[in-house]
Design an enzyme around this catalytic site. Structure first.
Site, PDB file in Angstrom:
ATOM      1  N   GLU A  27     -51.090 -73.905 -78.096  1.00  0.00           N
ATOM      2  CA  GLU A  27     -50.807 -72.561 -77.586  1.00  0.00           C
ATOM      3  C   GLU A  27     -51.687 -72.222 -76.384  1.00  0.00           C
ATOM      4  O   GLU A  27     -52.840 -72.635 -76.314  1.00  0.00           O
ATOM      5  CB  GLU A  27     -51.101 -71.537 -78.681  1.00  0.00           C
ATOM      6  CG  GLU A  27     -50.236 -71.725 -79.885  1.00  0.00           C
ATOM      7  CD  GLU A  27     -50.539 -70.715 -80.978  1.00  0.00           C
ATOM      8  OE1 GLU A  27     -50.012 -70.889 -82.071  1.00  0.00           O
ATOM      9  OE2 GLU A  27     -51.310 -69.764 -80.720  1.00  0.00           O
ATOM     10  N   CYS A  62     -56.107 -67.973 -71.628  1.00  0.00           N
ATOM     11  CA  CYS A  62     -56.858 -68.410 -72.806  1.00  0.00           C
ATOM     12  C   CYS A  62     -56.317 -69.785 -73.196  1.00  0.00           C
ATOM     13  O   CYS A  62     -55.137 -69.918 -73.527  1.00  0.00           O
ATOM     14  CB  CYS A  62     -56.643 -67.393 -73.927  1.00  0.00           C
ATOM     15  SG  CYS A  62     -57.386 -67.871 -75.484  1.00  0.00           S
ATOM     16  N   CYS A  93     -58.103 -77.478 -85.634  1.00  0.00           N
ATOM     17  CA  CYS A  93     -59.556 -77.324 -85.456  1.00  0.00           C
ATOM     18  C   CYS A  93     -60.260 -77.799 -86.722  1.00  0.00           C
ATOM     19  O   CYS A  93     -59.854 -77.438 -87.831  1.00  0.00           O
ATOM     20  CB  CYS A  93     -59.901 -75.861 -85.185  1.00  0.00           C
ATOM     21  SG  CYS A  93     -61.679 -75.596 -84.972  1.00  0.00           S
ATOM     22  N   CYS A 112     -62.562 -71.963 -90.026  1.00  0.00           N
ATOM     23  CA  CYS A 112     -63.032 -70.621 -90.408  1.00  0.00           C
ATOM     24  C   CYS A 112     -61.948 -69.958 -91.261  1.00  0.00           C
ATOM     25  O   CYS A 112     -60.749 -70.138 -90.985  1.00  0.00           O
ATOM     26  CB  CYS A 112     -63.297 -69.783 -89.158  1.00  0.00           C
ATOM     27  SG  CYS A 112     -64.485 -70.554 -88.052  1.00  0.00           S
ATOM     28  N   CYS A 119     -58.966 -67.932 -89.632  1.00  0.00           N
ATOM     29  CA  CYS A 119     -58.354 -68.435 -88.409  1.00  0.00           C
ATOM     30  C   CYS A 119     -57.156 -69.338 -88.665  1.00  0.00           C
ATOM     31  O   CYS A 119     -57.245 -70.310 -89.406  1.00  0.00           O
ATOM     32  CB  CYS A 119     -59.402 -69.172 -87.590  1.00  0.00           C
ATOM     33  SG  CYS A 119     -58.729 -69.895 -86.087  1.00  0.00           S
ATOM     34  N   CYS A 147     -55.236 -66.705 -82.052  1.00  0.00           N
ATOM     35  CA  CYS A 147     -55.120 -68.149 -81.865  1.00  0.00           C
ATOM     36  C   CYS A 147     -54.506 -68.865 -83.065  1.00  0.00           C
ATOM     37  O   CYS A 147     -54.809 -68.595 -84.200  1.00  0.00           O
ATOM     38  CB  CYS A 147     -56.467 -68.749 -81.463  1.00  0.00           C
ATOM     39  SG  CYS A 147     -57.655 -69.015 -82.753  1.00  0.00           S
TER      40      CYS A 147
END
Ligand code: SAH
Ligand code: SF4
Length: 343
Positions: free
Chosen positions: A87, A100, A107, A111, A114, A327
């Protein structure tokens, strides 16, 4: 393109073409934001075919594009050569455009709140895939964007080599001539990465995703595998400021009943003073977990409270709310629709 200026010059040479052809291609890519050889009308067709066999001019195929009618935010979902998706978000406020960008597919930090970290890391992006997100945004704007924030999917400091190659790649006068001070890299606090970044000596801005004021509180948000002790993170940030002279930003997702009490905000203020940092509060977006933000009124009160304590604090407006701009959310939705969501 994944070659870099010198790689492109080499390729042109190996195709027995004069060196000005490389300059022409760079002008198309970075001056006119071309994403196909077809657009490069001053190149001989034989050269275009030869180039097409060797390297893709543009790493991304846009498969979804959402525009927020309220604030003009645009979010792209792009497919990479291997079928993975990433994205990129373009944020416009009057007089300023910011892109961005993502640095990884997924990832590894994971977290709890997220969407990007949900399925863990799939792979690092290449420098070309990172650069082409900037080009995508410039093409939309019809001009070079003003700012770059490395706050999309992924942990930038766990893919620092490719990121640095990409940012250096767009800083040259023969490319975008992008100034380091208009670039901000956000990290969840990868200590060796912060130290390496400091030693690279570039003037990129650093943002630390803090979210908590002590290690116990932070452990409820960031799993242990890639979480560093706060003291180590703070001294790495101090090292970064000493070597680069850049001011640090602390990003702090405000989470209802977890990190929004007066005592916690007082402790946040003490950390901000110690690190001489400004604070960017972000109302926690409830897309990926049960964690939610306090009411907007309480969010604004938190800004006032920190300001009264002498901290430079702002509340990040959630751009593109209507189009899932936080995100990882669009990719998650696309995967769910295609039956590939990992929950
Ligand atoms: N991995 C890097 C950069 C990408 S995340 C980092 O964590 O800093 C960019 C920012 O969005 C981080 O500050 C992150 O904590 C924040 N973020 C992610 N999901 C969020 C959510 N659901 N609500 C609020 N902020 C979120
Ligand atoms: Fe990764 Fe940043 Fe999301 Fe954490 S907030 S999972 S570090 S992208």
């Amino acid at each position: 393109m994944d070659l870099g200026t010198s790689g492109l010059e080499e390729l042109v040479k190996s195709l027995r073409q004069p060196s000005f052809r490389a300059k022409q291609i760079l002008e198309w890519l970075f001056g006119r934001f071309a994403n196909s050889y077809d657009e490069m009308t001053n190149l001989p067709s034989a050269l275009k075919s030869a180039l097409a066999e060797q390297v893709r001019p543009f790493a991304l195929t846009v498969i979804d594009c959402l525009k927020d009618p309220e604030d003009g935010t645009i979010k792209w979902l792009s497919e990479l050569e291997d079928g993975n998706t990433i994205e990129t978000v373009l944020i416009r406020v009057p007089g300023r455009t910011t892109v961005c960008i993502s640095t990884q597919v997924g990832c590894p930090v994971r977290c709890v709140f997220c969407a990007s970290g949900r399925g863990g890391l799939v792979r690092n992006l290449t420098a070309g895939e990172i650069i082409d997100q900037v080009i995508l945004a410039c093409r939309e704007v019809g001009d070079r964007v003003d700012n770059i924030v490395v706050m999309g999917m992924g942990e930038p400091l766990l893919n620092l080599d490719a990121l640095a190659a990409a940012l250096d790649g767009i800083s040259g006068e023969d490319t975008l001539g992008f100034g380091a001070r208009h670039i901000t890299i956000s990290t969840s606090g990868i200590v060796p990465g912060i130290r390496r970044l400091a030693e690279m000596g570039r003037s990129w801005n650093l943002a630390l995703s803090l979210h908590a004021v002590n290690d116990e509180m932070r452990a409820q948000i960031i799993p242990p595998a890639t979480r560093f002790p706060l003291e180590e993170i703070f001294s790495a940030c101090e090292y970064h400021r000493t070597l680069t002279g850049r001011m640090l930003t602390l990003e702090y997702a405000l989470i209802k009943d977890k990190n929004d009490s007066r005592e916690t905000l007082e402790a946040l203020s003490a950390i901000a003073h110690r690190l001489r940092a400004k604070v960017n509060l972000i109302p926690c977006n409830p897309n990926a977990s049960r964690l939610t933000a306090p009411t907007m009124r309480r969010c604004y009160e938190a800004v006032d409270f920190l300001t009264d304590l002498g901290v430079q604090a702002t509340l990040r407006h959630s751009h593109g709310q209507g189009i899932l701009a936080a995100c990882g959310q669009l990719r998650q939705k696309a995967e769910a629709l295609s039956g590939r969501a990992e929950n």
